[in-house]
Design a protein around this motif. Sequence first.
Motif: not given
Length: 646
Positions: A73, A368, A370, A382-383, A385, A457, A473, A476
């Motif tokens: 982050d 999710p 990355q 990039e994010d 799914e 996404p 993972a 969410d």
Amino acid sequence: MMFYLSRQTVSRHRSLYAGSFIALAVGVFLLGLAATATAATIAYRGPLAESMTVTTLGSSDTAPQQVRIPLSDADVSGLQVVLSMVGTISGFITIFVIASTFAFAVASRRQEIGLLRLIGATPGQVRRMVLGEAFVVALVASLTGAVLAQLATPLLLSKASYTELAPVKLEPASPWVPLAIAVGAGLLVAMLGARSAARRAGRVGPIDALREAALEPPRIGPVRVVFGLLFLAGSITLLALIRPSTGEGMVPLAMFTPMLLVIALTLLSPLIVPWIARLWAVPLTGWTHVSGLLARSNVVAAPRRSASLAAPILAISAIAGSMVLSLSFAADSAEASIRDTLRAPVVVTGPADVGAVPGVAVVDAGLPIQFVRIGQDDAELEDAEGIDPAIAARTRDLTALSGDVNRLTGDTVVIGKERSGFEGYRVGDEIPVTFLDRTEVKLKVVAIVKDAFGVNPSFLVPLDLARKHAPTAQPDRQFVLPADGVDATALVSRLPNAVPAAEWEAEQAAGVREGNRFGLILLLGPAALYSAIAIANTLLMGSLQRRHEFITSRLLGATPAQIRRMVLWEASLVGAVALSLGTAITVTVGILLRHAMTDGLADVPVTVPWGVLLGIGGVCLTLAVGSALAPTTYILRRSQPSAAVD
């Protein structure tokens, strides 16, 4: 010799150039603050363990290079983008304010310049004198703004640290390069802004020294007209680019298109302002009679001065209005796309195991993940799914705009429409990526689908691929379809962390609007503050230089109240003209953007932030009127009609 004369002129006309000094000092302060804060973000180095180094692809013009990508982050790229946009908007408004103040300063000294021509000064010498004046003011103002920016940088960084845009502790970096850039930009902006004023000063003839009434020439120069038309043509081209296929480029277009339109209208404003002023003056003269008639005559007879006074109001109303309306329409589009894309009536927030609950038919639990997408010159985290297309197609709209979603197996990817348009991806293209486990893969594009914030996404990969490269993972959110005959409302009460889809959609839309509101404050806050200072500064300069005119009016029998009413209506007319042009730009950009964003969506709500838009217009008009009336009242109180002969 001319530079010495420039310094003497600035010293003698301190009140005239005080406005230019303040405007440029504040502009350089904002530019310097953005530059020093950007330098702090560039100098920041996060923990090496929380980053990845990849090699770009390179191209025929650039060699491949290594790029370090933050994976935690602790990413300050968001703050860098905001600071660059703040610097762009502030720099743009600074150019207009400086150009307006210098143009007004030259117009106010028309007789003095004519006297210089009368005693032998050549047009070239007059131009160099005006440019020298601009350089003197710009140098002092730029250095002042840079010093203030350096003093304010620690405070800005402390406020920006540990926020959504910069979730780390930022420390000031070496200020010399960013402040040198800010000072250089200030000098450049001032010289560009003063250039047209210098050319106009060089065209003043010796006969102007004998004129008591400083009438402006009825026409503007052909060069100004040509450039105005060129910028207008460029603006029309950008407007034509605001279409559904533009994708993520629509928001930048919504910011830069108004800028070009403002430039075009400002260059052509001596031709446009009188006509719009006459229209606004029709009801005004019918209501106020003499004072309104005098106000209309003054605005129409001095189109250059009126255009200079209107420029800062036009700039901030057009740019701020367009961005406010565009972001509101973007939120409307996001809300409609979420509603149209989500088919499941129940949403479970979090990784709860709901598949075994009685009454549940389908659970779309996307994972999710990355990865670093590698391009020719850059790389970006990039994010994405991971989904099972057979299940996801039942809970959300995955209708392929091109390609086939059912081919989402192995090393493949489905791309959102906006990202596809912005990056130029097509079905069959291969995208080099590096997952966070350092595995390098080329993902083949098999389909392009509609985007929907929080639902679809920009990148969708096979569920097995997501599990392979992100084994820990957890989903969410999960989209749930009830079994036949099971009421969705009843199912919500039996599932942990479950909410009706309509409630979840409303929360997502509210989040989009809140994010847009935060972005507006960051982008337009400094520019709006500067514009307020510029509007007050410009109108203040305009009124202070009319002392002789006001005293002469008193000598002819006008009362102080009549003169104040005349100035009130003049400022109102100028403000109304500028706001009319700003409104035209805002509405044009807003309508085109809404059409592009809502293409293919049904029943899109229309949210017009009337309070914000009317507030922008009201503040601009109030500043214009107040800044014109205050110095007028001061002059009338301290001067007597007998001073007309001084």
